[in-house]
Design a protein around this motif. Structure first.
Motif: not given
Length: 368
Positions: A53-60, A262-278
């Motif tokens: 995840v950290l690698d993906q965040l750096a790339e983003a 963290v105060q906005f609990p609207l699920p938008t995706g999961n990075i175990r299933q998708q790339k962060f940038l997606d």
């Protein structure tokens, strides 16, 4: 405007995730009475997953990274994660209760050049702090850790959440912070549970206690500016956006779930299933959050406070609509300026009710 502010504004305009808040665990050695988290481990990410995840965040393009929890030091691999983040050149901030920080941990944090450590202190009175954390001697251990960190030359901020059980202690905590040589922040907001539970809202201080804070220059700075009556919004103001979530900031849970904040609990995706940038670029929920301008707010667009209110779209979301008002922020605007909000006026109120109300919270569809 400072260089970093200019860079942050550019990231906001371009939709670059400049800052990310990553909770590495919800496990905690304290059981704070106001906490909004479920402390059981439901399968948090492994060391390898978080490093990816950290690698993906750096790339983003992420620059500011906040590690939080739960209690981050409950993870035995925490320093390994910080080391990986620093190799990727993130500016790292850590939120902790500091109970598990001793001289060796403080030294390692200095060696890793962590930018800031934010530590929760709820009272200058040990018995009050310990009653909130439900951990005996937590006050003593936390204060000792702050001293260890300061001896290492680290930048420390005391975060003081204000609630009914410590409402008279904020000046004492501010004085303690000054004695320790650390920064002090005060937050009167109690957040609903991540699953939509509202029981903790009973700990919110009554709105009529807010003026004591908002009219104290030692806490808010210039009263003339902070408490000034709101100015009517311009057309340009109404074309603006409320805050950074979904634009240049997001939150990632220990299970890989991505939310606008963290105060906005609207699920938008999961990075175990998708790339962060997606998730960041393609999620319909993120796109919806990014699309909302001040002029789209159902009540607040007609409010004189629209440009100066601290309105949180996440708190508005759990009340029913991310485009609607946030009751807690309406109260803050009124008690800061003395001017009723549009939300109050539509209810026929010239001032908020005299006591905290348990607002209606819709159930939040949390990821499995």
């Amino acid at each position: 405007m400072s260089l970093m502010s200019e860079v942050g504004q550019k990231a906001f305009n371009l939709g670059v995730p400049f800052a990310v808040h990553l909770d590495v665990t919800y496990r905690c050695n304290e059981r704070c009475v106001h906490c909004y988290l479920d402390h059981d481990d439901h399968g948090e990410m492994t060391t390898a997953e978080i490093k990816d995840v950290l690698d993906q965040l750096a790339e983003a393009g992420v620059f500011f990274l906040t590690f939080s929890g739960g209690e981050v030091f409950m993870r035995r691999d925490f320093f390994e994660l910080v080391e990986h983040a620093r190799r990727l050149m993130f500016n790292v901030k850590i939120k902790t209760n500091a109970v598990m920080i001793h001289e060796e941990e403080a030294r390692r944090l200095r060696e890793l050049a962590v930018d800031t450590i934010q530590i929760s202190v709820y009272s200058h009175r040990p018995q009050v702090h310990d009653a909130i954390t439900k951990l005996p001697h937590s006050f003593e251990r936390t204060i000792n850790s702050i001293r260890f960190l300061r001896e290492q030359g680290l930048r420390v901020t005391i975060a003081n959440v204000m609630m009914t059980v410590n409402s008279s202690d904020h000046l004492g905590v501010q004085k303690l912070a000054a004695e320790l040589g650390v920064h002090y922040t005060l937050d009167p907001t109690i957040t609903p549970m991540m699953d939509g539970g509202t029981s903790v809202l009973a700990l919110r201080i009554p709105g009529e206690d807010l003026p004591e804070i908002f009219h104290n220059p030692a806490l808010v700075g210039s009263q003339e500016e902070f408490c000034a009556p709101p100015q009517p919004p311009s057309e340009e103001d109404l074309e603006g956006y409320s805050c950074s979530p979904g634009h240049s900031f997001c939150y990632i849970s220990p299970y890989g779930d991505v939310f606008p904040c963290v105060q906005f609990p609207l699920p938008t995706g999961n990075i175990r299933q998708q790339k962060f940038l997606d998730v960041w670029n393609l999620s319909p929920q993120m796109k919806e959050v990014r699309s909302i301008q001040a002029k789209d707010l159902t009540v607040c667009s007609s409010c004189s406070h629209v440009t100066s209110c601290t309105r949180c779209p996440g708190l508005a979301y759990v009340e029913g609509s991310m485009r609607g008002p946030s009751t807690a922020d309406c109260e803050k605007s009124f008690y800061r300026t003395g001017v009723p909000t549009a939300n109050m006026l539509r209810q026929g109120l010239s001032k908020p009710p005299g006591r905290v109300r348990l607002i209606q919270i819709r159930p939040i569809a949390m990821p499995a």
